[in-house]
Design a protein around this motif. Sequence first.
Motif, PDB file in Angstrom:
ATOM      1  N   PHE A 179       0.833  -1.200   0.000  1.00 30.07           N
ATOM      2  CA  PHE A 179       0.000   0.000   0.000  1.00 30.07           C
ATOM      3  C   PHE A 179       0.870   1.254   0.000  1.00 30.07           C
ATOM      4  O   PHE A 179       0.598   2.217  -0.723  1.00 30.07           O
ATOM      5  N   ALA A 180       1.942   1.266   0.821  1.00 27.51           N
ATOM      6  CA  ALA A 180       2.826   2.425   0.887  1.00 27.51           C
ATOM      7  C   ALA A 180       3.461   2.707  -0.467  1.00 27.51           C
ATOM      8  O   ALA A 180       3.568   3.867  -0.900  1.00 27.51           O
ATOM      9  N   THR A 181       3.883   1.660  -1.164  1.00 28.10           N
ATOM     10  CA  THR A 181       4.480   1.834  -2.487  1.00 28.10           C
ATOM     11  C   THR A 181       3.467   2.393  -3.472  1.00 28.10           C
ATOM     12  O   THR A 181       3.758   3.328  -4.230  1.00 28.10           O
ATOM     13  N   ALA A 182       2.247   1.831  -3.464  1.00 27.75           N
ATOM     14  CA  ALA A 182       1.207   2.306  -4.369  1.00 27.75           C
ATOM     15  C   ALA A 182       0.815   3.744  -4.050  1.00 27.75           C
ATOM     16  O   ALA A 182       0.535   4.543  -4.950  1.00 27.75           O
ATOM     17  N   LEU A 183       0.794   4.080  -2.774  1.00 31.68           N
ATOM     18  CA  LEU A 183       0.444   5.431  -2.364  1.00 31.68           C
ATOM     19  C   LEU A 183       1.482   6.438  -2.844  1.00 31.68           C
ATOM     20  O   LEU A 183       1.151   7.514  -3.338  1.00 31.68           O
ATOM     21  N   LYS A 184       2.758   6.088  -2.717  1.00 31.31           N
ATOM     22  CA  LYS A 184       3.808   6.968  -3.211  1.00 31.31           C
ATOM     23  C   LYS A 184       3.656   7.195  -4.713  1.00 31.31           C
ATOM     24  O   LYS A 184       3.783   8.324  -5.203  1.00 31.31           O
ATOM     25  N   GLN A 185       3.388   6.128  -5.447  1.00 27.67           N
ATOM     26  CA  GLN A 185       3.225   6.252  -6.893  1.00 27.67           C
ATOM     27  C   GLN A 185       2.029   7.131  -7.243  1.00 27.67           C
ATOM     28  O   GLN A 185       2.102   7.973  -8.156  1.00 27.67           O
ATOM     29  N   ALA A 186       0.922   6.953  -6.502  1.00 27.32           N
ATOM     30  CA  ALA A 186      -0.263   7.768  -6.755  1.00 27.32           C
ATOM     31  C   ALA A 186       0.012   9.239  -6.496  1.00 27.32           C
ATOM     32  O   ALA A 186      -0.383  10.120  -7.279  1.00 27.32           O
ATOM     33  N   CYS A 187       0.713   9.533  -5.397  1.00 27.59           N
ATOM     34  CA  CYS A 187       1.022  10.930  -5.078  1.00 27.59           C
ATOM     35  C   CYS A 187       1.983  11.532  -6.095  1.00 27.59           C
ATOM     36  O   CYS A 187       1.896  12.721  -6.417  1.00 27.59           O
ATOM     37  N   ALA A 188       2.896  10.724  -6.635  1.00 32.00           N
ATOM     38  CA  ALA A 188       3.812  11.224  -7.667  1.00 32.00           C
ATOM     39  C   ALA A 188       3.046  11.602  -8.924  1.00 32.00           C
ATOM     40  O   ALA A 188       3.327  12.638  -9.555  1.00 32.00           O
ATOM     41  N   VAL A 189       2.066  10.785  -9.305  1.00 33.34           N
ATOM     42  CA  VAL A 189       1.237  11.100 -10.472  1.00 33.34           C
ATOM     43  C   VAL A 189       0.455  12.390 -10.230  1.00 33.34           C
ATOM     44  O   VAL A 189       0.375  13.269 -11.099  1.00 33.34           O
ATOM     45  N   LEU A 190      -0.124  12.521  -9.035  1.00 31.19           N
ATOM     46  CA  LEU A 190      -0.901  13.719  -8.713  1.00 31.19           C
ATOM     47  C   LEU A 190      -0.006  14.955  -8.657  1.00 31.19           C
ATOM     48  O   LEU A 190      -0.413  16.043  -9.069  1.00 31.19           O
ATOM     49  N   ALA A 191       1.218  14.803  -8.131  1.00 23.67           N
ATOM     50  CA  ALA A 191       2.134  15.942  -8.046  1.00 23.67           C
ATOM     51  C   ALA A 191       2.539  16.428  -9.423  1.00 23.67           C
ATOM     52  O   ALA A 191       2.864  17.613  -9.601  1.00 23.67           O
ATOM     53  N   ALA A 192       2.523  15.547 -10.425  1.00 24.37           N
ATOM     54  CA  ALA A 192       2.829  15.962 -11.797  1.00 24.37           C
ATOM     55  C   ALA A 192       1.695  16.794 -12.391  1.00 24.37           C
ATOM     56  O   ALA A 192       1.903  17.567 -13.322  1.00 24.37           O
ATOM     57  N   ARG A 193       0.509  16.626 -11.817  1.00 21.99           N
ATOM     58  CA  ARG A 193      -0.663  17.369 -12.297  1.00 21.99           C
ATOM     59  C   ARG A 193      -0.842  18.692 -11.577  1.00 21.99           C
ATOM     60  O   ARG A 193      -1.355  19.652 -12.137  1.00 21.99           O
ATOM     61  N   HIS A 194      -0.458  18.730 -10.303  1.00 20.26           N
ATOM     62  CA  HIS A 194      -0.662  19.914  -9.466  1.00 20.26           C
ATOM     63  C   HIS A 194       0.683  20.334  -8.874  1.00 20.26           C
ATOM     64  O   HIS A 194       1.348  19.537  -8.214  1.00 20.26           O
ATOM     65  N   GLU A 195       1.053  21.566  -9.091  1.00 23.81           N
ATOM     66  CA  GLU A 195       2.362  22.022  -8.627  1.00 23.81           C
ATOM     67  C   GLU A 195       2.471  21.913  -7.112  1.00 23.81           C
ATOM     68  O   GLU A 195       1.585  22.356  -6.375  1.00 23.81           O
ATOM     69  N   VAL A 196       3.549  21.315  -6.654  1.00 18.01           N
ATOM     70  CA  VAL A 196       3.826  21.178  -5.222  1.00 18.01           C
ATOM     71  C   VAL A 196       5.062  21.997  -4.907  1.00 18.01           C
ATOM     72  O   VAL A 196       6.104  21.835  -5.540  1.00 18.01           O
ATOM     73  N   GLU A 197       4.964  22.856  -3.900  1.00 16.51           N
ATOM     74  CA  GLU A 197       6.088  23.695  -3.503  1.00 16.51           C
ATOM     75  C   GLU A 197       6.311  23.552  -2.003  1.00 16.51           C
ATOM     76  O   GLU A 197       5.374  23.599  -1.216  1.00 16.51           O
ATOM     77  N   GLY A 198       7.558  23.333  -1.604  1.00 16.55           N
ATOM     78  CA  GLY A 198       7.904  23.295  -0.188  1.00 16.55           C
ATOM     79  C   GLY A 198       7.918  21.925   0.431  1.00 16.55           C
ATOM     80  O   GLY A 198       8.104  21.790   1.637  1.00 16.55           O
ATOM     81  N   ALA A 199       7.740  20.870  -0.381  1.00 17.01           N
ATOM     82  CA  ALA A 199       7.779  19.499   0.142  1.00 17.01           C
ATOM     83  C   ALA A 199       8.346  18.583  -0.926  1.00 17.01           C
ATOM     84  O   ALA A 199       8.004  18.717  -2.103  1.00 17.01           O
ATOM     85  N   ASP A 200       9.198  17.667  -0.512  1.00 13.79           N
ATOM     86  CA  ASP A 200       9.822  16.710  -1.428  1.00 13.79           C
ATOM     87  C   ASP A 200       9.146  15.358  -1.257  1.00 13.79           C
ATOM     88  O   ASP A 200       9.444  14.622  -0.323  1.00 13.79           O
ATOM     89  N   LEU A 201       8.221  15.049  -2.165  1.00 17.86           N
ATOM     90  CA  LEU A 201       7.459  13.807  -2.030  1.00 17.86           C
ATOM     91  C   LEU A 201       8.265  12.586  -2.433  1.00 17.86           C
ATOM     92  O   LEU A 201       7.824  11.456  -2.198  1.00 17.86           O
ATOM     93  N   ASP A 202       9.449  12.776  -3.000  1.00 11.29           N
ATOM     94  CA  ASP A 202      10.290  11.640  -3.359  1.00 11.29           C
ATOM     95  C   ASP A 202      11.208  11.216  -2.215  1.00 11.29           C
ATOM     96  O   ASP A 202      11.945  10.245  -2.342  1.00 11.29           O
ATOM     97  N   ALA A 203      11.142  11.934  -1.090  1.00  7.04           N
ATOM     98  CA  ALA A 203      12.115  11.691  -0.021  1.00  7.04           C
ATOM     99  C   ALA A 203      11.747  10.547   0.907  1.00  7.04           C
ATOM    100  O   ALA A 203      12.527  10.161   1.741  1.00  7.04           O
TER     101      ALA A 203
END
Length: 266
Positions: free
Chosen positions: A235-259
Amino acid sequence: MHTIPTTDALAANRPLRVGDDVLHPQPEQLTEAERRQLASLALLRLAAIEDGLLDERDPPPSEGVISEAAADAIDRWLEQAISVPDPDEAACRRFHAAHPARYAQGERVQARHILFAVTPGVDVQALRQRAEQALLAVRSAPETFAEQARTTSNCPSGEQGGELGWLNADDCAPEFARELFGQDDAQAHIGVLPRLVHSRFGLHVVEVQAREAGVRPQFEQVQQAVAQSLRQQAFATALKQACAVLAARHEVEGADLDAAASPLLQ
């Protein structure tokens, strides 16, 4: 001599923003993990709106707090978007064999710590630097641990040199226990832990003085717990992948979701 800012410091000095929504007015007060968590929740909220699970008039997060309707919609979105297969017995057996200490029963550690408490208004970056300096000092000279605890710890145990006595996992906050218990042999340290331990209370410099291994049950006794561990990892792996896809759609500033492997669970 110029100091190159760390990724964490750079993120903390930028506004915490997802799309047009500012998530927190003072992101420098948040840890890196807290910034990732708020950004991930904001992205999932936007995904729920896009998929018609949440009214677009739902109020944006305020200081990281989402509405009850948004929380319910995110749960429904996750159920629809993330499918985690049940691990088979062979995978469970391999995991159990690779991590035999994780399911030990009755494990105890004797430990002491130095707490750098995260409190409202504290400069988290300055606090982290102080904690890292203390960690380096006691790793270099372990005999100074008690004095460091007496002079710098924010825990009442500091008066006793940071002594916590003998602990089992139920005596500790879960995030603290994860760093001390159920460690594989290569990570089951005796001595000062090589990195800071993060908990809901702040940052800890920890020394493990002794360990009692406890009883390691047979696979059949913990098969369901092993399967749940593997489901959580998937689930954690799938969640990270989902958030990465969403971050490509919506600009994220001030947080590193790949960390981190698990932006919501860390």
